[in-house]
Motif scaffolding. Structure first.
Motif, mmCIF file in Angstrom:
data_model
loop_
_atom_site.group_PDB
_atom_site.id
_atom_site.type_symbol
_atom_site.label_atom_id
_atom_site.label_comp_id
_atom_site.label_asym_id
_atom_site.label_seq_id
_atom_site.Cartn_x
_atom_site.Cartn_y
_atom_site.Cartn_z
ATOM 1 N N PRO A 4 0.834 -1.208 0.000
ATOM 2 C CA PRO A 4 0.000 0.000 0.000
ATOM 3 C C PRO A 4 0.863 1.249 0.000
ATOM 4 C CG PRO A 4 -0.005 -1.041 2.163
ATOM 5 C CD PRO A 4 0.689 -2.000 1.227
ATOM 6 N N VAL A 7 0.539 6.925 3.568
ATOM 7 C CA VAL A 7 -0.678 7.718 3.730
ATOM 8 C C VAL A 7 -0.547 9.089 3.089
ATOM 9 C CG1 VAL A 7 0.016 8.601 6.010
ATOM 10 C CG2 VAL A 7 -2.424 8.448 5.412
ATOM 11 N N ARG A 10 -1.604 9.215 -0.623
ATOM 12 C CA ARG A 10 -2.970 8.841 -0.973
ATOM 13 C C ARG A 10 -3.869 10.066 -0.828
ATOM 14 N NH1 ARG A 10 -1.875 4.407 2.728
ATOM 15 N NH2 ARG A 10 -3.498 5.147 4.130
ATOM 16 N N GLU A 12 -7.035 12.532 -0.123
ATOM 17 C CA GLU A 12 -8.178 12.521 0.784
ATOM 18 C C GLU A 12 -9.468 12.431 -0.026
ATOM 19 O OE1 GLU A 12 -8.426 15.227 4.048
ATOM 20 O OE2 GLU A 12 -6.310 15.787 3.889
ATOM 21 N N ARG A 24 -8.039 15.001 7.150
ATOM 22 C CA ARG A 24 -6.934 14.365 7.867
ATOM 23 C C ARG A 24 -6.397 15.292 8.951
ATOM 24 N NH1 ARG A 24 -4.085 11.760 2.699
ATOM 25 N NH2 ARG A 24 -5.274 9.824 2.599
ATOM 26 N N TYR A 60 -12.252 5.904 7.820
ATOM 27 C CA TYR A 60 -11.533 5.022 6.898
ATOM 28 C C TYR A 60 -11.429 5.607 5.497
ATOM 29 C CZ TYR A 60 -11.322 1.367 10.399
ATOM 30 O OH TYR A 60 -11.033 0.636 11.536
ATOM 31 N N GLY A 61 -12.157 6.655 5.214
ATOM 32 C CA GLY A 61 -11.944 7.327 3.942
ATOM 33 C C GLY A 61 -10.676 8.156 3.927
ATOM 34 N N TYR A 62 -10.141 8.441 5.145
ATOM 35 C CA TYR A 62 -8.974 9.306 5.265
ATOM 36 C C TYR A 62 -7.719 8.538 5.679
ATOM 37 C CZ TYR A 62 -12.571 12.873 5.104
ATOM 38 O OH TYR A 62 -13.626 13.660 4.710
ATOM 39 N N ILE A 63 -7.896 7.484 6.468
ATOM 40 C CA ILE A 63 -6.790 6.641 6.898
ATOM 41 C C ILE A 63 -7.242 5.190 6.853
ATOM 42 C CG2 ILE A 63 -5.614 8.340 8.371
ATOM 43 C CD1 ILE A 63 -7.150 7.266 10.724
ATOM 44 N N ASP A 64 -6.317 4.295 6.589
ATOM 45 C CA ASP A 64 -6.669 2.873 6.483
ATOM 46 C C ASP A 64 -6.490 2.124 7.795
ATOM 47 O OD1 ASP A 64 -7.306 3.245 3.860
ATOM 48 O OD2 ASP A 64 -5.431 2.425 3.066
ATOM 49 N N THR A 65 -5.457 2.499 8.571
ATOM 50 C CA THR A 65 -5.116 1.756 9.782
ATOM 51 C C THR A 65 -4.709 2.721 10.892
ATOM 52 O OG1 THR A 65 -2.768 1.575 9.220
ATOM 53 C CG2 THR A 65 -4.230 -0.165 8.371
ATOM 54 N N ASP A 68 -1.394 4.227 10.133
ATOM 55 C CA ASP A 68 -1.462 5.450 9.333
ATOM 56 C C ASP A 68 -1.654 6.667 10.235
ATOM 57 O OD1 ASP A 68 -1.201 4.181 6.897
ATOM 58 O OD2 ASP A 68 -3.345 4.198 6.434
#
Length: 231
Positions: A4, A7, A10, A12, A24, A60-65, A68
């Motif tokens: 991946p 962050v 990627r 926003e 974010r 989760y639209g802004y960070i995956d985990t 992040d």
């Protein structure tokens, strides 16, 4: 399977009307406020979402985990570090970088927990590294890496020692001096055996400075060593 993207690489989600607008920047600010108040272990996507008045799934639209989120939090603190504007005096610049890192980490105690290990690659962290490396000028790269690694290890170690002492005081309700008094009879008994002459001398003559007091003298010893190597 490809790795991946970081962050920062990627985009926003597009802005859209919502009762609670998100970004974010807002998510990271809420996470930092939570970590400052309750510690890093208290930070979760659910708690951050609750602090923002939003549902956890929206984050989760802004960070995956959570990793992040930690990366973004660390980079935000790197952005608070006031870096030297010139690189004309490497010793003065490195001293300023060390002091600024110390200052920011004591304001955000969780920050030291995330230092060390793999380097941070956010834009503020990269700027931090750029300025730190540039202070050495056109010197041998291997020497620069060793010198900066030593400086970084010293600052991180000193921070963790200071914070561990502070957390011990909070947990026990005793200051360092009060704790030392409770251990005094045992240490005196052990020193009286004659097996620890170097320790006995230190105990008899030291003023028991706290980590904050030791930070500057220790830093100067380290900078002396770097100066000798650069010479």
């Amino acid at each position: 399977m490809s790795e991946p993207k970081p962050v920062w690489d990627r985009p926003e989600p597009a802005s859209r009307p919502a009762p609670v607008p998100l970004s974010r920047e807002r998510i990271v600010a809420a996470a930092i406020e939570l970590a400052d108040a309750e510690g890093l272990a208290a930070v979760s996507l659910r708690k951050v979402a609750a602090a923002l008045g939003a549902g956890p799934m929206r984050l989760y639209g802004y960070i995956d985990t959570k990793e992040d989120l930690f990366d973004l939090m660390v980079d935000a603190v790197y952005g608070e570090v006031r870096l030297p504007e010139s690189t004309s005096d490497w010793r003065s610049d490195l001293r300023e970088i060390a002091h600024e890192t110390w200052r920011c980490a004591l304001r955000h105690e969780w920050f030291a927990e995330l230092l060390g290990g793999r380097p941070h690659l956010g834009p503020n962290a990269l700027r931090y590294l750029e300025v730190a490396f540039a202070t050495f000028g056109d010197r041998d790269v291997d020497t620069i890496m060793v010198a900066f690694g030593a400086l970084n290890s010293y600052v991180v170690g000193a921070l963790r020692t200071a914070l561990a002492e502070l957390n011990a005081e909070r947990a026990t309700g005793m200051t360092e001096d009060e704790w030392r008094l409770t251990r005094g009879p045992y240490l005196a008994q052990m020193v009286a055996t004659g097996h620890y002459p170097a320790l006995a001398k230190i105990m008899a003559e030291t003023t028991y400075p706290d980590p904050a007091t030791l930070f500057d003298p220790g830093l100067e010893i380290l900078l002396d060593g770097i100066a000798a190597r650069l010479a």
